[in-house]
Design a protein around this motif. Sequence first.
Motif, PDB file in Angstrom:
ATOM      1  N   SER A  76      -9.026   3.324  41.436  1.00 15.86           N
ATOM      2  CA  SER A  76     -10.042   3.902  40.551  1.00 15.86           C
ATOM      3  C   SER A  76      -9.912   3.331  39.134  1.00 15.86           C
ATOM      4  O   SER A  76     -10.913   3.092  38.460  1.00 15.86           O
ATOM      5  CB  SER A  76      -9.960   5.435  40.561  1.00 15.86           C
ATOM      6  OG  SER A  76      -8.653   5.857  40.366  1.00 15.86           O
ATOM      7  N   VAL A  78      -8.758   0.266  38.267  1.00 17.44           N
ATOM      8  CA  VAL A  78      -9.260  -1.117  38.263  1.00 17.44           C
ATOM      9  C   VAL A  78     -10.782  -1.126  38.374  1.00 17.44           C
ATOM     10  O   VAL A  78     -11.478  -1.819  37.623  1.00 17.44           O
ATOM     11  CB  VAL A  78      -8.619  -1.928  39.423  1.00 17.44           C
ATOM     12  CG1 VAL A  78      -9.328  -3.256  39.623  1.00 17.44           C
ATOM     13  CG2 VAL A  78      -7.151  -2.144  39.165  1.00 17.44           C
ATOM     14  N   ALA A  79     -11.308  -0.310  39.317  1.00 15.59           N
ATOM     15  CA  ALA A  79     -12.753  -0.320  39.557  1.00 15.59           C
ATOM     16  C   ALA A  79     -13.530   0.153  38.327  1.00 15.59           C
ATOM     17  O   ALA A  79     -14.547  -0.434  37.954  1.00 15.59           O
ATOM     18  CB  ALA A  79     -13.083   0.564  40.755  1.00 15.59           C
ATOM     19  N   GLU A  80     -13.026   1.187  37.685  1.00 12.85           N
ATOM     20  CA  GLU A  80     -13.794   1.766  36.590  1.00 12.85           C
ATOM     21  C   GLU A  80     -13.659   0.977  35.308  1.00 12.85           C
ATOM     22  O   GLU A  80     -14.598   0.935  34.502  1.00 12.85           O
ATOM     23  CB  GLU A  80     -13.380   3.224  36.390  1.00 12.85           C
ATOM     24  CG  GLU A  80     -13.893   4.093  37.532  1.00 12.85           C
ATOM     25  CD  GLU A  80     -13.349   5.498  37.518  1.00 12.85           C
ATOM     26  OE1 GLU A  80     -13.142   6.057  36.436  1.00 12.85           O
ATOM     27  OE2 GLU A  80     -13.114   6.031  38.614  1.00 12.85           O
ATOM     28  N   SER A  82     -12.962  -2.338  35.251  1.00 13.08           N
ATOM     29  CA  SER A  82     -13.476  -3.699  35.444  1.00 13.08           C
ATOM     30  C   SER A  82     -14.951  -3.776  35.089  1.00 13.08           C
ATOM     31  O   SER A  82     -15.457  -4.804  34.646  1.00 13.08           O
ATOM     32  CB  SER A  82     -13.321  -4.148  36.900  1.00 13.08           C
ATOM     33  OG  SER A  82     -12.003  -4.184  37.248  1.00 13.08           O
ATOM     34  N   TRP A  83     -15.670  -2.709  35.349  1.00 15.30           N
ATOM     35  CA  TRP A  83     -17.119  -2.703  35.110  1.00 15.30           C
ATOM     36  C   TRP A  83     -17.451  -1.357  34.449  1.00 15.30           C
ATOM     37  O   TRP A  83     -17.913  -0.421  35.119  1.00 15.30           O
ATOM     38  CB  TRP A  83     -17.877  -2.859  36.430  1.00 15.30           C
ATOM     39  CG  TRP A  83     -19.336  -3.104  36.243  1.00 15.30           C
ATOM     40  CD1 TRP A  83     -20.329  -2.178  36.149  1.00 15.30           C
ATOM     41  CD2 TRP A  83     -19.983  -4.368  36.104  1.00 15.30           C
ATOM     42  NE1 TRP A  83     -21.541  -2.762  35.959  1.00 15.30           N
ATOM     43  CE2 TRP A  83     -21.377  -4.121  35.927  1.00 15.30           C
ATOM     44  CE3 TRP A  83     -19.538  -5.698  36.086  1.00 15.30           C
ATOM     45  CZ2 TRP A  83     -22.315  -5.138  35.757  1.00 15.30           C
ATOM     46  CZ3 TRP A  83     -20.466  -6.689  35.932  1.00 15.30           C
ATOM     47  CH2 TRP A  83     -21.829  -6.414  35.770  1.00 15.30           C
ATOM     48  N   LEU A  85     -19.099   1.519  33.166  1.00 14.90           N
ATOM     49  CA  LEU A  85     -20.467   2.051  33.094  1.00 14.90           C
ATOM     50  C   LEU A  85     -20.438   3.410  32.395  1.00 14.90           C
ATOM     51  O   LEU A  85     -19.537   4.196  32.614  1.00 14.90           O
ATOM     52  CB  LEU A  85     -21.016   2.273  34.511  1.00 14.90           C
ATOM     53  CG  LEU A  85     -21.313   1.056  35.363  1.00 14.90           C
ATOM     54  CD1 LEU A  85     -21.614   1.508  36.787  1.00 14.90           C
ATOM     55  CD2 LEU A  85     -22.494   0.294  34.798  1.00 14.90           C
ATOM     56  N   SER A  86     -21.433   3.633  31.572  1.00 14.01           N
ATOM     57  CA  SER A  86     -21.560   4.946  30.951  1.00 14.01           C
ATOM     58  C   SER A  86     -22.449   5.798  31.859  1.00 14.01           C
ATOM     59  O   SER A  86     -23.619   5.501  32.053  1.00 14.01           O
ATOM     60  CB  SER A  86     -22.181   4.813  29.565  1.00 14.01           C
ATOM     61  OG  SER A  86     -22.385   6.095  29.022  1.00 14.01           O
ATOM     62  N   VAL A  87     -21.871   6.822  32.453  1.00  8.75           N
ATOM     63  CA  VAL A  87     -22.618   7.656  33.401  1.00  8.75           C
ATOM     64  C   VAL A  87     -22.541   9.106  32.952  1.00  8.75           C
ATOM     65  O   VAL A  87     -21.448   9.687  32.910  1.00  8.75           O
ATOM     66  CB  VAL A  87     -22.058   7.529  34.831  1.00  8.75           C
ATOM     67  CG1 VAL A  87     -22.815   8.438  35.795  1.00  8.75           C
ATOM     68  CG2 VAL A  87     -22.137   6.098  35.297  1.00  8.75           C
ATOM     69  N   VAL A  92     -15.130   6.527  30.824  1.00  9.20           N
ATOM     70  CA  VAL A  92     -15.102   5.425  31.803  1.00  9.20           C
ATOM     71  C   VAL A  92     -14.106   5.760  32.927  1.00  9.20           C
ATOM     72  O   VAL A  92     -14.408   5.598  34.101  1.00  9.20           O
ATOM     73  CB  VAL A  92     -14.728   4.101  31.107  1.00  9.20           C
ATOM     74  CG1 VAL A  92     -14.386   3.029  32.140  1.00  9.20           C
ATOM     75  CG2 VAL A  92     -15.867   3.643  30.226  1.00  9.20           C
TER      76      VAL A  92
END
Lengths: 173, 440
Positions: A76, A78-80, A82-83, A85-87, A92
């Motif tokens: 989680s 690395v995934a978050e 690496s890219w 995104l503001s959600v 992040v």
Amino acid sequence: MSAIYGLYPDAAAAQAAVDGLRAAGVAGPDITVLTSFPMDGCRFFDDGSDDRVRRRMWTMAGGGGLTGLTAAFALSWVAETSWPLSVGGLPVFAWWPNLIIMFELTMLGAMLATVVTLVVGARLGRRVTLYDPEVSRGHILVGIERPDRDRIAALTRALAAPAGARLGGNAGA
Amino acid sequence: MTPARPPSHEQMTADLLRPLLRTTWRFFLLAAVCTAPVLAGLVAWATQAYYGFGVTGLGWPVYWGFYITSFVFWIGISHAGTLISAILRLVDAGWRRPVTRCAEAITAFSLIIGAMFPLIHLGRPWLAFWLAPYPSERMLWPNFRSPLVWDFFAINTYLTGSLLFLALPMIPDFATVRDNSTGVRRRIYGVLALGWRGSSAQWHRLETAMAIMAIAIVPVAVSVHTIVSFDFSMAPVPMWQSTIFGPYFVAGAIFSGIAGLIIAMALLRRFLHLEAYLLPLHFDNLGRLLLVMSLLWAYFVFNERLVTYYGNEPSDMAVFWRTQRLSFAPLYWTMVTCNFLVPLVLLGVRRFRTISGCVTASVAVVVGMWLERFLIIVPSLGHKFLPYSHGSYRPTPIEIVIAFSTFAAMALLYVLFTKLVPIISIWEMKAGATADTVRS
């Protein structure tokens, strides 16, 4: 002869065979008892290994869980990052949603570790040296793998002593 | 309730291996009857993949219809098995023995079927791998803050755990099949038995592993349907954003799961002649459990409705009245009848709690729970906050055929399973019978 064994119709006869082998000087771990279902009420011999095995399996499951937790955290993170995104105003790396992933992978790790421990510990998938299909039909097998040549006669006597015993030697499934 | 003389060990082995070792024309007929709707469903899915989503009734503003309803329904049915089996194992309920494998098989198959629906719903199922977190050349990862990604992890964990939970206790039974068969079948089951011989060490390790798995799988099962409920409760849609959805969904899942299990057990009892093993006692116990879950379900529905009613928020109330008085009222009151009134009468009155009564109540619950999922999804999506987002949904034959075919797929998988694996665990039955004898 790589194994000698006796087949017994019930637990009492099998216990008598085990006791006979113990009296003949065979150590508990060297005696093989095969049944078609777990006989929880019978203690053919107690060398204290049951508790050790149980502890080891729980420890391995815990280790698997920790491995899963670590993997989930790393994934989680690395995934978050690496890219990023503001959600919905969430950070992040948002802990609350990530806890779900971490929980799932922790449990997955624990379950997989349990199965691996079972397969390795119960020696599944390995070549069988002592077996008789009569076990599936309800008989209890008591035997010794690779017995000493000079003691075969004494051991055979011990195995033949209980009522209803049927002797056999060396079998594989 | 229980027969005077339980079957002997030899009789158990013979009875429970009979479906595997003897194949009659009835098996092929049943398999063909189940396969035909499955093929129809596959053709419908292929048609949808070829022509696109235009062949379905899905469109603005109702993008979730039959497929997501069926997804939630089947994931719910999956709670029959592993969860119930694990709880019964943990409390060491002796009557569980003939039930557990029937139940665990339901979990495995309904999870597989349920997990198909997101793929069907994708429209382009060949891109499903985009959901998996892997470092691709696009450098685009799934959004870990999305409940849909939580679904991916939860369902895959539950599916893996359930398959292992089902498979581990099958190993000793594979050894029994190996020892009681010849030729190719003996070789195949010899491989599947993994060299099992039934030593004390193997039994001890297997039982410890099952205990660990049971403890691990219970929270995972609860988490799965809680996370499925998050698909709804995390969205700003009328009557969805509710803190009660997690336990409400879990209770509903166990409810529908028990109903599915009772139906499966009744069919197995009838067609495989397992009257000596699946006793009226088992149906009575499961019927009581179903009644408790029916009451719990009604309690949750009452909570959900009362809180919405008192909140009196206009968008929520619009959906509230659509389901209770307007266009969805017939479905809503059918759901209440099926999920509450029918079980209350058939299972609450002792005289009616027979095998037929339990099965009738279970069929009603399965219908009612499918409607419940539909009524959670469609009325809310069709009546969101502003009038421009109001709309209706009418399923097309493609969707109906696909949804219907999954019931046939479930039956087919079950029929094939009973042909390959003893549907009642032979070694657990023997252990139970021996323990009963020692106790008595």
